[in-house]
Write a protein that holds these residues in place. Structure first.
Motif, mmCIF file in Angstrom:
data_model
loop_
_atom_site.group_PDB
_atom_site.id
_atom_site.type_symbol
_atom_site.label_atom_id
_atom_site.label_comp_id
_atom_site.label_asym_id
_atom_site.label_seq_id
_atom_site.Cartn_x
_atom_site.Cartn_y
_atom_site.Cartn_z
ATOM 1 N N MET A 1 0.925 -1.140 0.116
ATOM 2 C CA MET A 1 0.115 -0.108 0.060
ATOM 3 C C MET A 1 1.075 0.991 -0.172
ATOM 4 O O MET A 1 0.534 2.185 -0.842
ATOM 5 N N GLN A 2 1.915 1.090 0.817
ATOM 6 C CA GLN A 2 2.785 2.485 1.008
ATOM 7 C C GLN A 2 3.510 2.619 -0.386
ATOM 8 O O GLN A 2 3.565 3.733 -0.670
ATOM 9 N N SER A 3 4.043 1.339 -1.001
ATOM 10 C CA SER A 3 4.765 1.422 -2.343
ATOM 11 C C SER A 3 3.879 2.151 -3.276
ATOM 12 O O SER A 3 4.119 2.864 -4.183
ATOM 13 N N ILE A 4 2.517 1.707 -3.392
ATOM 14 C CA ILE A 4 1.504 2.416 -4.217
ATOM 15 C C ILE A 4 1.443 3.817 -4.174
ATOM 16 O O ILE A 4 1.379 4.314 -5.252
ATOM 17 N N THR A 5 1.297 4.205 -2.961
ATOM 18 C CA THR A 5 1.222 5.792 -2.706
ATOM 19 C C THR A 5 2.411 6.331 -3.251
ATOM 20 O O THR A 5 2.325 7.350 -4.101
ATOM 21 N N ALA A 10 5.161 10.024 -7.066
ATOM 22 C CA ALA A 10 6.343 10.004 -7.912
ATOM 23 C C ALA A 10 5.944 10.330 -9.311
ATOM 24 O O ALA A 10 6.188 11.454 -10.087
ATOM 25 N N ALA A 11 4.731 9.682 -9.788
ATOM 26 C CA ALA A 11 4.305 9.860 -10.999
ATOM 27 C C ALA A 11 3.493 11.200 -11.283
ATOM 28 O O ALA A 11 3.505 11.857 -12.110
ATOM 29 N N GLY A 12 3.014 11.734 -10.140
ATOM 30 C CA GLY A 12 2.220 13.035 -10.238
ATOM 31 C C GLY A 12 3.461 14.127 -10.066
ATOM 32 O O GLY A 12 3.201 14.987 -10.862
ATOM 33 N N ARG A 13 4.499 13.835 -9.477
ATOM 34 C CA ARG A 13 5.473 14.763 -9.381
ATOM 35 C C ARG A 13 6.052 14.932 -11.010
ATOM 36 O O ARG A 13 6.334 16.001 -11.538
ATOM 37 N N LEU A 14 6.307 13.821 -11.651
ATOM 38 C CA LEU A 14 6.656 13.705 -12.887
ATOM 39 C C LEU A 14 5.688 14.346 -13.906
ATOM 40 O O LEU A 14 6.250 15.126 -14.900
ATOM 41 N N GLU A 15 4.458 14.121 -13.581
ATOM 42 C CA GLU A 15 3.330 14.796 -14.494
ATOM 43 C C GLU A 15 3.685 16.369 -14.305
ATOM 44 O O GLU A 15 3.569 17.053 -15.275
ATOM 45 N N ARG A 16 3.594 16.833 -13.187
ATOM 46 C CA ARG A 16 3.657 18.175 -12.891
ATOM 47 C C ARG A 16 4.873 18.915 -13.549
ATOM 48 O O ARG A 16 4.734 20.176 -14.160
ATOM 49 N N ALA A 17 5.882 18.232 -13.260
ATOM 50 C CA ALA A 17 7.339 18.710 -13.716
ATOM 51 C C ALA A 17 7.307 18.748 -15.264
ATOM 52 O O ALA A 17 7.413 19.744 -16.060
ATOM 53 N N TYR A 18 6.614 17.670 -15.790
ATOM 54 C CA TYR A 18 6.341 17.588 -17.479
ATOM 55 C C TYR A 18 5.572 18.722 -17.788
ATOM 56 O O TYR A 18 5.871 19.341 -18.799
ATOM 57 N N VAL A 19 4.497 18.855 -17.279
ATOM 58 C CA VAL A 19 3.520 20.025 -17.611
ATOM 59 C C VAL A 19 4.157 21.443 -17.603
ATOM 60 O O VAL A 19 3.983 22.161 -18.334
ATOM 61 N N ARG A 20 4.997 21.770 -16.473
ATOM 62 C CA ARG A 20 5.413 23.002 -16.377
ATOM 63 C C ARG A 20 6.328 23.232 -17.415
ATOM 64 O O ARG A 20 6.584 24.441 -17.935
ATOM 65 N N HIS A 21 7.154 22.140 -17.716
ATOM 66 C CA HIS A 21 8.159 22.445 -18.914
ATOM 67 C C HIS A 21 8.001 21.750 -20.392
ATOM 68 O O HIS A 21 8.781 21.411 -21.001
#
Lengths: 76, 297
Positions: A1-5, A10-21
């Motif tokens: 459960m912890q690893s899924i969160t 991490a995926a969310g951070r990657l998405e946000r970073a991608y969208v920003r740049h």
């Protein structure tokens, strides 16, 4: 459960970073691919293909990225 | 001839436009005007081969830059002709000024090689040149040998210099600048494009010649010196490993004087044209039915 969160985070951070740049990422991918391919296929080094290459990447690239990754961020 | 320098100069011009000209000169007009100089003559300068037979001019430099030949496409007269034709077709001030400015910039930039341009045509058919690198378009070598020579000599420095000049005006590459200055100068063309492309593609189209020029500079240089093994040669008028085409003896002082006079003529012409009342430009151009005057951005 912890690893899924963790992975979602991490995926969310990657998405946000991608969208920003997103513009920079797509321009770098377009520029690098055009340079590497045209060094070997010099016929592509002309003033019609050259300018249209990044336009095509920016036109369709963001849609393709969202389809492949499933990201829901609005298109730029 | 110059290579990526011609694309960088669009942004160098746009980014360094005098404040009074901002929003009044079409960027797309500059691009088109710059292209008109080589549009007619350049392909034939290199020629092409069909079935082992070479088709092309015997003297590419004479054909491309000289008289008799298509040398008038690299003169200030051509800038006025191209601008005049644009005016007759569109009655659009921004496009008329953009096309004229782009064509003049192309003719002025091309004085750097060993052939130069007939800036003062038709009053004088002498080509003005300061001969920094060899004009190397030959009927045997074609485009690739010309590229190798250019990117092994001061031509490479010229491209890099224009890259830096364009970057000194880096703000002109921003989304905000494009919207407030570039689209504002040319709302009809960008509006027409905006009905077909999303905004992200439009702003990329505006930046695309800069991206293309950067890639072109890297790709040709890498091809000439990494894939092939052409020798760097930064001697004036080089590279020495290729015959240098000439139409007259390069005279750097005369070329610089001609360059400065050309800049003054272009500046005065645009300033005068900008002072004409708006009615002089749009009186005969009736709006097309159903056509919006505002861009749909």
């Amino acid at each position: 459960m912890q690893s899924i969160t963790k992975s979602q985070g991490a995926a969310g951070r990657l998405e946000r970073a991608y969208v920003r740049h997103e513009y920079a990422v797509i321009y770098i991918v377009a520029g690098t691919s055009y340079t590497l391919i045209s060094m070997h296929a010099k016929v592509l080094l002309n003033w019609i293909v050259g300018p249209l290459w990044p336009v095509a990447f920016m036109w369709w690239g963001p849609t393709v990225v969202r389809r492949v990754t499933g990201w829901k961020a609005p298109l730029p | 001839m110059s290579w990526a320098a011609h694309q960088f100069e669009y942004y160098a011009i746009q980014g360094h436009l005098p404040r009074r000209w901002l929003g009044k000169v079409s960027f797309l007009g500059i691009v088109v005007g710059d292209q008109t100089c080589d549009l007619v003559g350049k392909v034939w300068s290199y020629g092409f081969e069909i079935g082992g037979t070479h088709y092309g001019p015997e003297e590419p430099s004479q054909w491309h830059r000289g008289w008799p030949g298509l040398g008038m496409t690299h003169s200030l007269l051509w800038a006025f002709v191209a601008g005049g034709i644009t005016y007759l077709l569109t009655r659009n001030r921004a496009w008329t000024l953009g096309v004229g400015l782009g064509a003049a910039a192309h003719a002025i930039t091309d004085i750097s090689d060993s052939v130069g341009t007939m800036l003062a045509f038709p009053f004088n058919t002498q080509t003005f040149s300061y001969g920094a690198w060899a004009y190397a378009a030959t009927s045997d070598g074609g485009k690739y040998l010309d590229a190798a020579a250019y990117y092994s000599s001061w031509g490479f420095v010229m491209d890099a210099l224009w890259f830096v000049i364009a970057l000194t005006a880096w703000r002109c590459l921003t989304h905000t600048y494009w919207k407030t200055n570039v689209v504002a100068a040319d709302p009809r063309a960008w509006g027409w494009l905006g009905r077909r492309l999303p905004e992200r593609a439009l702003v990329t189209l505006y930046r695309s010649w800069f991206i293309y020029a950067t890639c072109r500079l890297i790709a040709w240089t890498s091809w000439a010196h990494v894939i092939e093994d052409f020798e760097w040669d930064f001697t004036w008028g080089g590279p020495s490993w290729i015959p240098q085409a000439r139409l007259s003896h390069p005279e750097p002082v005369a070329a610089v004087v001609a360059l400065m006079c050309s800049v003054v003529v272009v500046y005065v012409a645009i300033t005068v044209l900008l002072k004409l009342p708006d009615q002089a430009w749009s009186a005969r151009r009736a709006p097309v039915r159903g056509e919006s005057r505002r861009p749909s951005l």
